[in-house]
Structure formats: structure tokens, C-alpha cells
Design a protein around this motif. Sequence first.
Motif, short mmCIF file in Angstrom:
data_model
loop_
_atom_site.label_atom_id
_atom_site.label_comp_id
_atom_site.label_asym_id
_atom_site.label_seq_id
_atom_site.Cartn_x
_atom_site.Cartn_y
_atom_site.Cartn_z
N LEU A 71 -10.87 17.12 37.80
CA LEU A 71 -10.83 16.97 36.35
C LEU A 71 -10.51 18.32 35.70
O LEU A 71 -10.86 18.55 34.54
N SER A 72 -9.86 19.19 36.42
CA SER A 72 -9.54 20.51 35.87
C SER A 72 -8.50 20.41 34.77
O SER A 72 -7.77 19.42 34.65
N ASN A 73 -8.47 21.45 33.94
CA ASN A 73 -7.48 21.54 32.86
C ASN A 73 -7.58 20.39 31.88
O ASN A 73 -6.59 19.73 31.55
N ASN A 74 -8.81 20.13 31.42
CA ASN A 74 -9.06 19.15 30.37
C ASN A 74 -9.88 19.80 29.27
O ASN A 74 -9.85 21.04 29.12
N LYS A 75 -10.63 19.00 28.51
CA LYS A 75 -11.40 19.53 27.39
C LYS A 75 -12.86 19.10 27.47
O LYS A 75 -13.56 19.05 26.46
N LEU A 76 -13.34 18.82 28.67
CA LEU A 76 -14.71 18.37 28.85
C LEU A 76 -15.68 19.51 28.53
O LEU A 76 -15.47 20.65 28.93
N SER A 77 -16.76 19.19 27.83
CA SER A 77 -17.71 20.21 27.39
C SER A 77 -19.07 20.11 28.06
O SER A 77 -19.92 20.97 27.83
N SER A 78 -19.31 19.09 28.87
CA SER A 78 -20.61 18.96 29.50
C SER A 78 -20.48 18.30 30.86
O SER A 78 -19.53 17.55 31.12
N ILE A 79 -21.46 18.59 31.73
CA ILE A 79 -21.55 17.95 33.03
C ILE A 79 -22.64 16.89 32.93
O ILE A 79 -23.82 17.23 32.79
N PRO A 80 -22.30 15.61 32.97
CA PRO A 80 -23.32 14.57 32.79
C PRO A 80 -24.26 14.50 33.98
O PRO A 80 -23.92 14.89 35.10
N SER A 81 -25.46 14.00 33.73
CA SER A 81 -26.46 13.84 34.78
C SER A 81 -25.92 12.93 35.88
O SER A 81 -25.35 11.88 35.61
N GLY A 82 -26.09 13.37 37.11
CA GLY A 82 -25.65 12.58 38.24
C GLY A 82 -24.21 12.80 38.64
O GLY A 82 -23.75 12.21 39.62
N PHE A 83 -23.48 13.64 37.91
CA PHE A 83 -22.05 13.79 38.21
C PHE A 83 -21.83 14.35 39.61
O PHE A 83 -21.02 13.84 40.37
N MET A 84 -22.55 15.41 39.95
CA MET A 84 -22.31 16.07 41.22
C MET A 84 -22.52 15.14 42.41
O MET A 84 -21.78 15.19 43.40
N THR A 85 -23.52 14.29 42.33
CA THR A 85 -23.85 13.42 43.46
C THR A 85 -23.01 12.15 43.49
O THR A 85 -23.09 11.40 44.45
N GLY A 86 -22.19 11.93 42.48
CA GLY A 86 -21.47 10.67 42.42
C GLY A 86 -19.98 10.75 42.61
O GLY A 86 -19.30 9.74 42.53
N CYS A 87 -19.46 11.94 42.90
CA CYS A 87 -17.98 12.04 42.87
C CYS A 87 -17.38 12.67 44.10
O CYS A 87 -16.36 13.33 44.03
N GLY A 88 -17.97 12.48 45.26
CA GLY A 88 -17.32 12.89 46.49
C GLY A 88 -17.64 14.31 46.91
O GLY A 88 -18.53 14.97 46.38
N ASN A 89 -16.88 14.80 47.88
CA ASN A 89 -17.14 16.08 48.51
C ASN A 89 -16.27 17.22 48.00
O ASN A 89 -16.48 18.37 48.40
N LEU A 90 -15.30 16.89 47.16
CA LEU A 90 -14.43 17.91 46.58
C LEU A 90 -14.46 17.73 45.07
O LEU A 90 -14.03 16.70 44.55
N ILE A 91 -14.97 18.74 44.37
CA ILE A 91 -15.18 18.63 42.93
C ILE A 91 -14.47 19.79 42.24
O ILE A 91 -14.74 20.95 42.52
N SER A 92 -13.58 19.47 41.31
CA SER A 92 -12.87 20.50 40.55
C SER A 92 -13.00 20.23 39.06
O SER A 92 -12.55 19.20 38.57
N LEU A 93 -13.64 21.17 38.35
CA LEU A 93 -13.79 21.08 36.90
C LEU A 93 -13.38 22.39 36.24
O LEU A 93 -13.86 22.72 35.16
#
Length: 225
Positions: A71-93
Amino acid sequence: MINLYNLLQNDTDQFPFPWNSTRDRNPCPWKGVTFNFNNSITQFSFQYFSLSRPDFLPVLFQIRTLESIDLSNNKLSSIPSGFMTGCGNLISLGNNRLNGTIPSSSFRSLPNLIYLELHNNNLGGSIPPELGFCKNLAALNLAENQLAGVLPVELGNLSVLQELKLQANNLAGEMPIEMTGLRGLRKLNISWNSLNGSIPSAISRLHNLNNLEQFPGSIISITWI
């Protein structure tokens, strides 16, 4: 996928939207969506979608086959609860507008996390010591934020880590001797912080780290070839 489509098309200023559920009922050719040979979704890459609201993320969490999300290069302003554990093993913000702190509690349940990129945001607080539980982490990029405090000694537990980027933060204190436990490290940049003291002599054990530079003003930079 239709629910995801509806959420995304209402949260972007792109025109035309890169997905068209009327023309392409099968989501396989949709931009940023990757399937495996079983036709299960494994990757989402939503770069440059101008996304600002995290409303669509709970829908992503329902995709159990998801391995990575970008989800890099967007305009997101917060990391919602549970995001890290719900989106796989490679995370890009990277390159968003994230603020607040890094959700430390998530990392205890992410032993298989391989890649975490949160650079160029507005994240504050300290580097979570819980990252030391991510024993399979190969790349960690927290550069260009507002992170403060010291380098957690727990980072030394990441023996397979190959790339560590922490430059341009507000980190202080000395480099802990435990950092010499990063035996797989190839790339390390902690420049443009307020670190002080000397580099541990045991850094020579990191045989893949070939070049060391120190800049004035108690700013340490370690680079590599």
C-alpha cells in the motif's frame, strides 16, 4: 472482491479507476491483484491509488490466502488495529501519511514476517522491541519518520535480517553490542540520527558489511557494497 471494488472506487481520485467490475467480472486481470495456480489471491499491490481511508482493509483480512500487500505511495494516515496480523508476510506502507506509533503488540504473532516497510511517514514513539520476535524478518525499513529513543537490543535477535534502514529519525544513545548478532546483514543505514558513542569492535563479525563511515555531529552511517 466486488465489496472491495466498491470500497476502493469510493476512496481514490484516480480517473478512470483501474478496475472495472462490469467489463471484467473475473478479477484475475485487475491491476495489482496476483493469483496462484489454484486461483487463490496471494498478493495485492495498490501503489499510487491515492487511498486515504482504511475502510477496505477488513475486507482484505478475509482473504486467508493473502501473502503480501503493498500500500505504499498512497495517502493513508493510520494503521488500523489488526492490520499487521491480517495481511501476510510482506507488508509495505512506505510513502504514506501514517502517524501515531508502530503497533508493537502485533509482532508477537508474526514469526513469519519477512518484509516490513514503513519509511517516509510521520510515525513517532520508539522502535518496538517486539520486532525481535520476527525471527524470519529479512528487510526492515523505518527510515524518514519521527522515531525516537534508543536502538532496541532485541533487534540483535534478527539473525537472518539482510537490510536495516533507520536513517533520518530522532534515535539517540549508542549502538548496542547486540546489533552484532545480525549475522546475515548486508545493508545497514542509521545515519542522520543523534546516535553517539563508538561502533562496537565486534561489528567486524558482520562479514557481509563492507564499508563503514562516520559523519560529524554524532551521526553514524554504515554503508555497504
